[in-house]
Design a protein around this motif. Structure first.
Motif, PDB file in Angstrom:
ATOM      1  N   LEU A 410       2.839  -2.697   7.958  1.00 39.41           N
ATOM      2  CA  LEU A 410       3.316  -4.078   7.967  1.00 39.41           C
ATOM      3  C   LEU A 410       4.013  -4.414   9.281  1.00 39.41           C
ATOM      4  O   LEU A 410       3.809  -5.490   9.857  1.00 39.41           O
ATOM      5  CB  LEU A 410       4.277  -4.299   6.796  1.00 39.41           C
ATOM      6  CG  LEU A 410       3.661  -4.361   5.395  1.00 39.41           C
ATOM      7  CD1 LEU A 410       4.754  -4.274   4.338  1.00 39.41           C
ATOM      8  CD2 LEU A 410       2.850  -5.639   5.211  1.00 39.41           C
ATOM      9  N   ARG A 415       2.835  -8.135  10.403  1.00 37.16           N
ATOM     10  CA  ARG A 415       2.577  -8.872   9.163  1.00 37.16           C
ATOM     11  C   ARG A 415       3.816  -9.012   8.294  1.00 37.16           C
ATOM     12  O   ARG A 415       3.726  -9.488   7.159  1.00 37.16           O
ATOM     13  CB  ARG A 415       1.465  -8.177   8.367  1.00 37.16           C
ATOM     14  CG  ARG A 415       0.128  -8.132   9.097  1.00 37.16           C
ATOM     15  CD  ARG A 415      -0.477  -9.513   9.233  1.00 37.16           C
ATOM     16  NE  ARG A 415      -1.607  -9.540  10.167  1.00 37.16           N
ATOM     17  CZ  ARG A 415      -2.303 -10.618  10.448  1.00 37.16           C
ATOM     18  NH1 ARG A 415      -1.963 -11.774   9.889  1.00 37.16           N
ATOM     19  NH2 ARG A 415      -3.306 -10.560  11.294  1.00 37.16           N
ATOM     20  N   LEU A 416       4.957  -8.621   8.824  1.00 35.15           N
ATOM     21  CA  LEU A 416       6.170  -8.625   8.019  1.00 35.15           C
ATOM     22  C   LEU A 416       6.549 -10.032   7.567  1.00 35.15           C
ATOM     23  O   LEU A 416       7.101 -10.215   6.475  1.00 35.15           O
ATOM     24  CB  LEU A 416       7.316  -8.003   8.827  1.00 35.15           C
ATOM     25  CG  LEU A 416       8.517  -7.488   8.059  1.00 35.15           C
ATOM     26  CD1 LEU A 416       8.135  -6.352   7.136  1.00 35.15           C
ATOM     27  CD2 LEU A 416       9.595  -7.020   9.040  1.00 35.15           C
ATOM     28  N   THR A 421      -0.407 -13.305   3.663  1.00 36.63           N
ATOM     29  CA  THR A 421      -0.940 -11.950   3.519  1.00 36.63           C
ATOM     30  C   THR A 421      -0.107 -11.138   2.551  1.00 36.63           C
ATOM     31  O   THR A 421      -0.644 -10.390   1.712  1.00 36.63           O
ATOM     32  CB  THR A 421      -0.995 -11.261   4.898  1.00 36.63           C
ATOM     33  OG1 THR A 421      -1.947 -11.954   5.713  1.00 36.63           O
ATOM     34  CG2 THR A 421      -1.400  -9.809   4.782  1.00 36.63           C
ATOM     35  N   LEU A 422       1.205 -11.257   2.628  1.00 36.18           N
ATOM     36  CA  LEU A 422       2.069 -10.541   1.686  1.00 36.18           C
ATOM     37  C   LEU A 422       1.771 -10.973   0.253  1.00 36.18           C
ATOM     38  O   LEU A 422       1.769 -10.151  -0.673  1.00 36.18           O
ATOM     39  CB  LEU A 422       3.537 -10.787   2.026  1.00 36.18           C
ATOM     40  CG  LEU A 422       4.034 -10.192   3.349  1.00 36.18           C
ATOM     41  CD1 LEU A 422       5.458 -10.641   3.619  1.00 36.18           C
ATOM     42  CD2 LEU A 422       3.953  -8.679   3.334  1.00 36.18           C
ATOM     43  N   LEU A 429       1.403  -3.795  -3.104  1.00 33.32           N
ATOM     44  CA  LEU A 429       2.740  -3.418  -2.655  1.00 33.32           C
ATOM     45  C   LEU A 429       3.633  -3.046  -3.833  1.00 33.32           C
ATOM     46  O   LEU A 429       4.396  -2.066  -3.770  1.00 33.32           O
ATOM     47  CB  LEU A 429       3.361  -4.558  -1.848  1.00 33.32           C
ATOM     48  CG  LEU A 429       2.670  -4.868  -0.515  1.00 33.32           C
ATOM     49  CD1 LEU A 429       3.258  -6.126   0.112  1.00 33.32           C
ATOM     50  CD2 LEU A 429       2.765  -3.693   0.449  1.00 33.32           C
ATOM     51  N   GLN A 485      -5.569  -6.624   5.593  1.00 29.32           N
ATOM     52  CA  GLN A 485      -5.581  -6.414   4.149  1.00 29.32           C
ATOM     53  C   GLN A 485      -6.504  -5.257   3.772  1.00 29.32           C
ATOM     54  O   GLN A 485      -6.177  -4.442   2.895  1.00 29.32           O
ATOM     55  CB  GLN A 485      -6.003  -7.699   3.447  1.00 29.32           C
ATOM     56  CG  GLN A 485      -4.945  -8.802   3.541  1.00 29.32           C
ATOM     57  CD  GLN A 485      -5.404 -10.129   2.984  1.00 29.32           C
ATOM     58  OE1 GLN A 485      -6.092 -10.166   1.975  1.00 29.32           O
ATOM     59  NE2 GLN A 485      -5.030 -11.213   3.642  1.00 29.32           N
ATOM     60  N   LEU A 488      -4.578  -2.048   4.605  1.00 30.31           N
ATOM     61  CA  LEU A 488      -3.529  -1.683   3.658  1.00 30.31           C
ATOM     62  C   LEU A 488      -4.125  -1.162   2.355  1.00 30.31           C
ATOM     63  O   LEU A 488      -3.610  -0.201   1.772  1.00 30.31           O
ATOM     64  CB  LEU A 488      -2.599  -2.862   3.385  1.00 30.31           C
ATOM     65  CG  LEU A 488      -1.296  -2.391   2.724  1.00 30.31           C
ATOM     66  CD1 LEU A 488      -0.326  -1.896   3.790  1.00 30.31           C
ATOM     67  CD2 LEU A 488      -0.644  -3.473   1.904  1.00 30.31           C
TER      68      LEU A 488
END
Length: 550
Positions: A410, A415-416, A421-422, A429, A485, A488
């Protein structure tokens, strides 16, 4: 009439690591931003300054060298770290005849051993050169917060005894454990992690590579520079850190669970040396002849704590130890500074663009606390297994896989603060967080049945190709959110595979282990990360079945 107070965009209370890095990050993002930093200490601070937080790991290191552009300073004025290293040396003098966990060669992503005095002096110079107003010898006396949409916060302080006042759009508390805003707003929140620490500096290098006589042991690492690692001498209920500093000093700390090792047994240098003579005699022998080189000594009871809220839509925030603190094991302090400062910068960016930050601040506060909860699970109740040469190496690999595969991805791939996206990855997650908590409980249960065999061997993390590749993947260029994505989800699949293999091997050795929580999560279907466990590559076997050292 009193003159109208000067107005700043941001006032940062605290000019240590958290406050100065935030000031630099703000100036790099907004060239015209007006930032005032108030620091109670005088500058420059001494080298080998009396602070913990000298060892950085990948997120913090990337924040310092890339996000803040400080790579030249880190390369030239600090020490490149040779990863983490663990020795199961409880009661032993033969360091070359115990189980060692670490890498035989440096992995791809750099991290650093940071002399905080040198670093904070450099940060203050860079900040001043970039237009940050830095005031030392400043003691904040009063804060009056104005939460109205167009309001300004008012800060009163004394500078060398003289009163001053200023107002600002945003106020950030980075003043460390004093927690000025936290106490004023009633945000203090204890946790159940009871560990304490003592630490000191010795004005000399501790060349750990010379502590073993076996030539094969000495040549096991390339380069032969174990002393550059954050070295851990571990035993049941405690760990001892050894961290070299660029100034030529070496930082030594003992961190312990009081249920195993009460603080009263180590709360002075003489007591700490007596404790080392019993538990880590190899280190005692090295230090005993250097007592005259002692530079400082400090201790802290129950150092870990939480905070009810760290980001507010009313334009205040807390960063660094002013907010929360976990544990120095795995050195997460600079990571959490990097993440909190990044959230704060994004909130200020939205406010400067005229957008409401209420909902975003609430979301970031929730995400940040979820990171805190996930990381706290690595420590809470786990100190009893630190002396287990069979289970702690498994925990270290699991913890790193979780760290590099989730949090680091992240941060490194920026991407934080990518809310969309989160949101798309929310299920993955949450699953990873639950899986980590279940795994920590399972490791604790496994250790209660372990034989704790301490063979003369090195468990070489660099010898696990997938592990080294996961570290290197942090540098990959991912072109868009879809690629991130996919990355992850690939990491989640790898984490689930590793969990399945750990679970299976532990049950093969100890069929009666309580595995209900972990087994339930491994049975949970993840449609976007399908895994055929029986066909999955063997991630775990090579770590737990290494060749014995020659």
């Amino acid at each position: 009439m009193h003159p109208t107070p000067a107005t700043h965009d941001v006032i940062i209370m605290g000019g240590g690591l958290a406050g100065l890095t935030l000031a630099l990050q703000l100036k790099r993002r907004f060239g015209d931003i007006d930032v005032l930093v108030l620091e109670r200490r005088s500058h420059p601070v001494p080298h080998a300054t009396h602070k913990v937080g000298e060892s950085s790991v990948e997120i913090g290191a990337h924040y310092f060298d890339t996000v803040l552009g400080l790579k030249q300073h880190l390369d030239e004025a600090q020490l490149r770290k040779f990863g983490f290293r663990f020795f199961f040396s409880e009661g032993r003098r033969d360091l070359d005849a115990v189980t060692e966990v670490g890498a035989s060669r440096p992995l791809s992503i750099p991290s650093y051993q940071i002399d905080r005095g040198i670093f904070e002096n450099h940060l203050a110079e860079v900040a001043a050169a970039q237009g940050v107003r830095f005031v030392d010898n400043a003691m904040v006396r009063r804060m009056a917060l104005d939460p109205s949409p167009q309001g300004l916060h008012r800060i009163e302080w004394t500078e060398s005894g003289e009163p001053h006042v200023a107002q600002c759009r945003w106020v950030v508390d980075a003043c460390g454990r004093a927690g000025l805003l936290k106490r004023q707003l009633g945000l203090v929140q204890p946790n159940d992690h009871q560990a304490h620490a003592v630490w000191f500096r010795i004005g000399n290098r501790l060349k750990l590579d010379d502590w073993g006589q076996d030539p094969a042991w000495r040549s096991r690492c390339t380069p032969a520079a174990r002393w550059l690692s954050t070295n851990h001498l571990v035993g049941a209920g405690y760990w001892v850190w050894l961290i070299p500093l660029a100034s030529g000093s070496h930082s030594v700390g003992i961190v312990a669970d009081p249920a195993f090792h009460p603080l009263e047994r180590m709360d002075s240098f003489d007591k700490a040396m007596g404790w080392l003579a019993e538990h880590q005699p190899v280190l005692f022998d090295v230090l005993d002849g250097q007592r005259d080189k002692l530079q400082d000594f400090a201790f802290m009871r129950k150092f870990s704590y939480g905070c009810k809220q760290v980001f507010s839509g009313e334009r205040w925030a807390l960063t660094g130890e002013a907010g929360l603190f976990l544990d120095p094991f795995y050195s997460p302090g600079s990571d959490f500074i990097a993440m909190s400062n990044t959230f704060i910068c994004d909130l200020i960016a939205h406010d400067r663009a005229g957008r409401s930050v209420q909902a975003r601040a609430q979301l970031y506060d929730h995400i940040y606390h979820s990171f805190y909860d996930s990381t706290l699970a690595l420590y809470q109740g786990q100190y009893g297994l630190f002396g287990d040469p069979e289970v702690l190496p498994v925990k270290v690999v699991w913890d790193y896989t979780y760290y590099w595969g989730v949090l680091s991805q992240l941060f490194f791939h920026d991407r934080l603060t990518d809310v969309a996206t989160l949101g798309n990855l929310r299920e993955e997650l949450q699953h990873c967080q639950q899986l980590n908590i279940a795994m920590q409980g399972f490791l604790r249960t496994w250790s209660s049945q372990s034989q704790r065999r301490n063979a003369a061997r090195m468990l070489d993390q660099a010898g696990l190709p997938w592990f080294a590749e996961l570290n290197a993947s942090l540098r990959d260029a991912l072109p868009d959110a879809a690629a991130f994505q996919a990355r992850l989800r690939q990491c989640v699949a790898q984490l689930r595979t590793l969990a399945h293999q750990i679970h299976r091997q532990a049950l093969d050795e100890h069929p009666g282990l309580d595995d209900a929580a972990l087994a339930a999560l491994l049975a949970h279907p993840m449609p976007r990360t399908p895994i055929d466990h029986d066909a999955a590559p063997m991630l775990f076997e090579r770590l737990t079945q290494p060749a014995a050292m020659a």
